[in-house]
Design a protein around this motif. Structure first.
Motif, PDB file in Angstrom:
ATOM      1  N   ASP A 114       0.855  -1.198   0.000  1.00  0.00           N
ATOM      2  CA  ASP A 114       0.000   0.000   0.000  1.00  0.00           C
ATOM      3  C   ASP A 114       0.888   1.244   0.000  1.00  0.00           C
ATOM      4  O   ASP A 114       1.963   1.250   0.592  1.00  0.00           O
ATOM      5  N   ASP A 133      -6.922  -4.776  -5.551  1.00  0.00           N
ATOM      6  CA  ASP A 133      -8.119  -4.049  -5.115  1.00  0.00           C
ATOM      7  C   ASP A 133      -7.749  -2.572  -4.972  1.00  0.00           C
ATOM      8  O   ASP A 133      -7.549  -2.060  -3.870  1.00  0.00           O
ATOM      9  N   ASN A 178       4.542   1.676  -4.216  1.00  0.00           N
ATOM     10  CA  ASN A 178       3.531   1.893  -5.240  1.00  0.00           C
ATOM     11  C   ASN A 178       3.441   0.641  -6.116  1.00  0.00           C
ATOM     12  O   ASN A 178       4.423   0.251  -6.752  1.00  0.00           O
ATOM     13  N   HIS A 199      -3.207   3.927   6.087  1.00  0.00           N
ATOM     14  CA  HIS A 199      -3.886   2.642   5.909  1.00  0.00           C
ATOM     15  C   HIS A 199      -3.008   1.500   6.419  1.00  0.00           C
ATOM     16  O   HIS A 199      -3.494   0.575   7.064  1.00  0.00           O
TER      17      HIS A 199
HETATM   18  C1  LIG Z   1     -10.220  -0.617  -1.098  1.00  0.00           C
HETATM   19  S1  LIG Z   1      -8.676  -0.562  -0.302  1.00  0.00           S
HETATM   20  C2  LIG Z   1      -8.192  -2.262  -0.246  1.00  0.00           C
HETATM   21  C3  LIG Z   1      -8.948  -3.053   0.821  1.00  0.00           C
HETATM   22  C4  LIG Z   1      -8.343  -4.410   1.110  1.00  0.00           C
HETATM   23  N1  LIG Z   1      -8.477  -5.297  -0.017  1.00  0.00           N
HETATM   24  C5  LIG Z   1      -8.988  -5.019   2.359  1.00  0.00           C
HETATM   25  O1  LIG Z   1      -9.596  -6.119   2.230  1.00  0.00           O
HETATM   26  O2  LIG Z   1      -8.888  -4.472   3.466  1.00  0.00           O
HETATM   27  C6  LIG Z   1      -7.623   0.087  -1.538  1.00  0.00           C
HETATM   28  C7  LIG Z   1      -6.211   0.403  -1.051  1.00  0.00           C
HETATM   29  O3  LIG Z   1      -5.358   0.536  -2.174  1.00  0.00           O
HETATM   30  C8  LIG Z   1      -4.358   1.463  -1.862  1.00  0.00           C
HETATM   31  N2  LIG Z   1      -3.744   1.929  -3.121  1.00  0.00           N
HETATM   32  C9  LIG Z   1      -4.300   2.731  -4.069  1.00  0.00           C
HETATM   33  N3  LIG Z   1      -3.427   2.933  -5.071  1.00  0.00           N
HETATM   34  C10 LIG Z   1      -2.287   2.222  -4.769  1.00  0.00           C
HETATM   35  C11 LIG Z   1      -1.026   2.050  -5.399  1.00  0.00           C
HETATM   36  N4  LIG Z   1      -0.762   2.632  -6.574  1.00  0.00           N
HETATM   37  N5  LIG Z   1      -0.091   1.270  -4.796  1.00  0.00           N
HETATM   38  C12 LIG Z   1      -0.361   0.669  -3.611  1.00  0.00           C
HETATM   39  N6  LIG Z   1      -1.527   0.819  -2.950  1.00  0.00           N
HETATM   40  C13 LIG Z   1      -2.490   1.582  -3.511  1.00  0.00           C
HETATM   41  C14 LIG Z   1      -5.119   2.547  -1.087  1.00  0.00           C
HETATM   42  O4  LIG Z   1      -4.228   3.316  -0.309  1.00  0.00           O
HETATM   43  C15 LIG Z   1      -6.100   1.701  -0.263  1.00  0.00           C
HETATM   44  O5  LIG Z   1      -5.568   1.441   1.021  1.00  0.00           O
END
Ligand SMILES: C[S@@+](CC[C@H](N)C(=O)[O-])C[C@H]1O[C@@H](n2cnc3c(N)ncnc32)[C@H](O)[C@@H]1O
Length: 252
Positions: free
Chosen positions: A126, A171, A153, A131
């Motif tokens: 993440d 996700d 990332n 988070h």
């Molecule tokens: C909907 S949440 C995922 C929920 C997780 N699957 C769960 O069950 O708890 C999406 C997450 O993706 C992360 N995120 C978004 N873009 C990202 C990236 N480019 N690289 C890593 N993490 C990313 C966000 O910070 C967020 O915490």
């Protein structure tokens, strides 16, 4: 600190032939050294010991929590993956205790934890520090020791080892941007599973799949709970509604 699951067992009584329902099954997660207040009373901390317990007119069953008892109560920073959506990922990809999984994003750590309960190791990724903090605290409440947190990332493939993973769970809101990473980090025969609340996100992802990522199928899991009793047999009135779509892809 030890936790226990306390079930307050359902109670009914009879008025002649008429069955009177007094209370439903209730479930609580409690710290061993704290008392439990429930609707009509209180269990003192010294009462919270494994086994069955009678208190006034109530009966309780106190058990050790399973991993899932703890995971389903995780604090939620981001929207979590539900158990019903995690189940087909496990069943359809055949992951097992030998498998290595990469999971992005971590969010609250829910999917990472459900998978860690089954596989060898989960590397959960993440970019959002807040988070990751929430997820780490959540995971500390379990006895899962096979989750590695990676604050990077997912859109940058150079951050990750090539051809290493059996499963990549994705996700994030722009999954199509992570396809290059998926292509590079998955072993041959490994699976990419994309989870998105909107079908247009799935469509864009499928349309942009690179050569070695083969689209398999997209599913939506609709779960309907039923009320089952001596005189009642019908779907629950509370509807959980739509969560998301699961898109299965395999590296061939
Ligand atoms: C909907 S949440 C995922 C929920 C997780 N699957 C769960 O069950 O708890 C999406 C997450 O993706 C992360 N995120 C978004 N873009 C990202 C990236 N480019 N690289 C890593 N993490 C990313 C966000 O910070 C967020 O915490």
């Amino acid at each position: 600190m030890g936790k226990k699951v306390v079930y307050r067992l359902p109670r009914k009584t009879f008025d002649g032939d008429k069955e009177i329902h007094l209370n439903d099954l209730e479930e609580f997660l409690v710290n061993e050294n704290q008392s439990l207040k429930y609707k009509v009373g209180e269990l003192k901390k010294e009462d919270i010991k494994l086994g069955r317990l009678k208190k006034d007119k109530d009966e309780f069953s106190i058990i050790e929590p399973s991993s899932i008892d703890l995971i389903k109560r995780y604090r939620r920073g981001a929207q979590i993956m539900t158990l019903k959506d995690a189940a087909p990922i496990i069943a359809k990809t055949g992951i097992n205790k030998e498998s290595l999984v990469i999971d992005a994003g971590t969010g609250s750590g829910s999917l990472a934890s459900i998978l860690a309960n089954i596989v060898g190791e989960v590397h959960t990724v993440d970019i959002n520090q807040d988070h990751v903090k929430v997820a780490k605290k959540n995971v500390e409440k379990t006895n899962l020791k096979n989750i590695v947190f990676v604050e990077k990332n997912i859109l940058e493939p150079a951050n990750f080892e090539k051809e290493k993973y059996d499963l990549f769970t994705l996700d994030i809101s722009t999954p199509w941007n992570a396809l290059d990473t998926a292509n590079k980090v998955l072993k041959k025969g490994g699976y990419l599973v994309v989870y998105s609340p909107s079908i247009t996100q799935i469509q864009k992802t499928v349309n942009e799949l690179p050569k070695y990522l083969q689209y398999l199928e997209t599913i939506e899991v609709i779960e309907r709970a039923w009320k089952v009793g001596e005189k009642v047999l019908r779907p629950e009135t509370k509807d959980h509604g739509h969560t998301g779509f699961l898109c299965f892809v395999r590296k061939l």
